[in-house]
Write a protein that holds these residues in place. Structure first.
Motif, PDB file in Angstrom:
ATOM      1  N   TYR A  98      24.824 -13.555  24.830  1.00 37.98           N
ATOM      2  CA  TYR A  98      26.124 -12.901  24.718  1.00 37.98           C
ATOM      3  C   TYR A  98      26.442 -12.523  23.287  1.00 37.98           C
ATOM      4  CZ  TYR A  98      26.200 -15.125  29.177  1.00 37.98           C
ATOM      5  OH  TYR A  98      25.858 -15.538  30.422  1.00 37.98           O
ATOM      6  N   THR A  99      25.448 -12.553  22.433  1.00 35.36           N
ATOM      7  CA  THR A  99      25.537 -12.237  21.009  1.00 35.36           C
ATOM      8  C   THR A  99      26.261 -13.336  20.243  1.00 35.36           C
ATOM      9  OG1 THR A  99      27.630 -11.041  20.794  1.00 35.36           O
ATOM     10  CG2 THR A  99      25.776  -9.798  21.671  1.00 35.36           C
ATOM     11  N   SER A 100      26.197 -13.249  18.959  1.00 32.40           N
ATOM     12  CA  SER A 100      26.873 -14.220  18.101  1.00 32.40           C
ATOM     13  C   SER A 100      28.100 -13.585  17.467  1.00 32.40           C
ATOM     14  CB  SER A 100      25.899 -14.715  17.021  1.00 32.40           C
ATOM     15  OG  SER A 100      25.420 -13.607  16.277  1.00 32.40           O
ATOM     16  N   PHE A 125      32.349  -9.367  27.524  1.00 31.55           N
ATOM     17  CA  PHE A 125      32.551 -10.633  26.819  1.00 31.55           C
ATOM     18  C   PHE A 125      33.400 -11.586  27.654  1.00 31.55           C
ATOM     19  CE2 PHE A 125      31.706  -8.386  22.731  1.00 31.55           C
ATOM     20  CZ  PHE A 125      30.863  -9.314  22.154  1.00 31.55           C
ATOM     21  N   PHE A 126      34.318 -11.012  28.444  1.00 30.41           N
ATOM     22  CA  PHE A 126      35.326 -11.816  29.131  1.00 30.41           C
ATOM     23  C   PHE A 126      35.180 -11.781  30.649  1.00 30.41           C
ATOM     24  CE2 PHE A 126      37.270 -10.528  25.116  1.00 30.41           C
ATOM     25  CZ  PHE A 126      37.711 -11.753  24.625  1.00 30.41           C
ATOM     26  N   ASP A 140      29.811 -19.580  22.320  1.00 34.39           N
ATOM     27  CA  ASP A 140      28.921 -19.568  21.163  1.00 34.39           C
ATOM     28  C   ASP A 140      27.819 -18.512  21.263  1.00 34.39           C
ATOM     29  OD1 ASP A 140      27.250 -20.640  23.102  1.00 34.39           O
ATOM     30  OD2 ASP A 140      26.856 -22.500  22.019  1.00 34.39           O
ATOM     31  N   GLY A 141      27.836 -17.708  22.297  1.00 36.23           N
ATOM     32  CA  GLY A 141      26.851 -16.659  22.437  1.00 36.23           C
ATOM     33  C   GLY A 141      25.668 -17.019  23.317  1.00 36.23           C
ATOM     34  N   ILE A 142      25.525 -18.290  23.682  1.00 38.65           N
ATOM     35  CA  ILE A 142      24.403 -18.729  24.518  1.00 38.65           C
ATOM     36  C   ILE A 142      24.871 -19.561  25.709  1.00 38.65           C
ATOM     37  CG2 ILE A 142      22.288 -20.105  24.603  1.00 38.65           C
ATOM     38  CD1 ILE A 142      21.854 -19.426  21.666  1.00 38.65           C
TER      39      ILE A 142
END
Length: 137
Positions: free
Chosen positions: A44-46, A103-104, A114-116
């Motif tokens: 989900y990227t950082s 993202f949501f 946290d992106g993971i």
């Protein structure tokens, strides 16, 4: 030794990591004797910090999306081919019509803090979208 013991005692084996699968090649024959599934990339990227502070979206704040790198998309496609029905695609369920990823969750919580790793809300939404019960039938 620990992994061998876990495999021996397991009824189901879910392998989830955001790295190449080759670490698990020596165990593949043994895990394939179980109910085995390859859980695809969750990335989900950082950029969550940027998203938290991004006020340019105003009322559309919760509609923010992101794109994966070409190499990530390619890896996911390759694993889908290799693992077939044993592959659990973690990114397609949140892919939007424009090809980007949310993202949501629909109830306005991050899928990942946290992106993971999934948040509680993210895990619940995936359970709904993936129908996880089907993996245990």
């Amino acid at each position: 030794a620990v992994l061998n013991d876990r495999i021996a005692k397991a009824d189901y084996v879910f392998v989830a990591n955001n790295a190449p699968f080759d670490t698990y090649y020596p165990y593949l024959k043994r895990v394939m004797e179980k109910r085995f599934f390859r859980v695809g990339r969750k990335n989900y990227t950082s950029r969550n910090g940027i998203v938290y502070n991004n006020d340019r979206y105003g009322k559309d704040y919760y509609s923010q999306t992101f794109s994966l790198q070409e190499s990530e998309e390619k890896e996911m496609k390759e694993e889908k081919v290799v693992f077939g029905e044993k592959y659990i695609d973690m990114m397609s369920p949140i892919r939007q019509n424009n090809g980007k990823y949310a993202f949501f969750t629909p109830d306005k919580h991050f899928y990942s803090h946290d992106g993971i790793h999934l948040t509680h809300a993210g895990a619940k939404e995936y359970a709904r979208r993936l129908n996880v019960k089907k993996y245990f039938n």
